[in-house]
Design a protein around this motif. Structure first.
Motif, PDB file in Angstrom:
ATOM      1  N   ARG A  82      -6.206   0.692  -5.995  1.00  0.00           N
ATOM      2  CA  ARG A  82      -7.339  -0.174  -5.224  1.00  0.00           C
ATOM      3  C   ARG A  82      -7.899   0.592  -4.284  1.00  0.00           C
ATOM      4  NH1 ARG A  82      -6.349  -4.384  -0.580  1.00  0.00           N
ATOM      5  NH2 ARG A  82      -8.484  -4.978  -0.406  1.00  0.00           N
ATOM      6  N   HIS A 133      -3.242   4.595   2.425  1.00  0.00           N
ATOM      7  CA  HIS A 133      -4.361   4.074   3.377  1.00  0.00           C
ATOM      8  C   HIS A 133      -4.891   4.759   4.186  1.00  0.00           C
ATOM      9  CE1 HIS A 133      -6.713   0.704   5.021  1.00  0.00           C
ATOM     10  NE2 HIS A 133      -6.218   1.062   5.997  1.00  0.00           N
ATOM     11  N   SER A 134      -6.007   5.149   4.072  1.00  0.00           N
ATOM     12  CA  SER A 134      -6.704   5.793   5.109  1.00  0.00           C
ATOM     13  C   SER A 134      -8.072   5.241   5.392  1.00  0.00           C
ATOM     14  CB  SER A 134      -7.202   7.239   4.559  1.00  0.00           C
ATOM     15  OG  SER A 134      -7.716   8.129   5.270  1.00  0.00           O
ATOM     16  N   PHE A 170       0.950  -1.225   0.074  1.00  0.00           N
ATOM     17  CA  PHE A 170      -0.079  -0.079  -0.054  1.00  0.00           C
ATOM     18  C   PHE A 170       0.865   1.156  -0.095  1.00  0.00           C
ATOM     19  CE2 PHE A 170      -3.298  -2.924   2.146  1.00  0.00           C
ATOM     20  CZ  PHE A 170      -4.327  -2.363   1.145  1.00  0.00           C
ATOM     21  N   SER A 211     -11.427   0.780  -1.961  1.00  0.00           N
ATOM     22  CA  SER A 211     -12.531   0.075  -0.977  1.00  0.00           C
ATOM     23  C   SER A 211     -13.182   1.077  -0.279  1.00  0.00           C
ATOM     24  CB  SER A 211     -11.804  -0.905   0.013  1.00  0.00           C
ATOM     25  OG  SER A 211     -10.992  -1.977  -0.709  1.00  0.00           O
TER      26      SER A 211
END
Length: 71
Positions: free
Chosen positions: A59, A6-7, A3, A61
């Protein structure tokens, strides 16, 4: 693949995002994991955050919780 960004709004604010539009809030009541989540009440305005990750592989989510669906 590692990654590069990322948060989950773990910092309790939106400082790690490139831009913030509207007035999203950070709340602690309903969340997937961690202590914070972003909340948008978009009945009258648009609210979102953006981030341009480095590289060419992306990516994403996200988890959505709808309190009241429109008729």
């Amino acid at each position: 693949m590692a990654f590069s960004f990322h948060s989950g709004f773990e910092s309790g604010n939106t400082f790690e995002w490139s831009s913030v539009t509207g007035s999203p809030s950070i709340q602690t009541t309903i969340k997937k994991t961690g202590a914070y989540a972003m909340r948008t009440n978009t009945s009258a305005a648009t609210a979102y955050v953006t981030k341009t990750p480095p590289g060419s592989v992306f990516r994403f989510s996200f988890y959505i919780y709808i309190t009241t669906a429109p008729s």
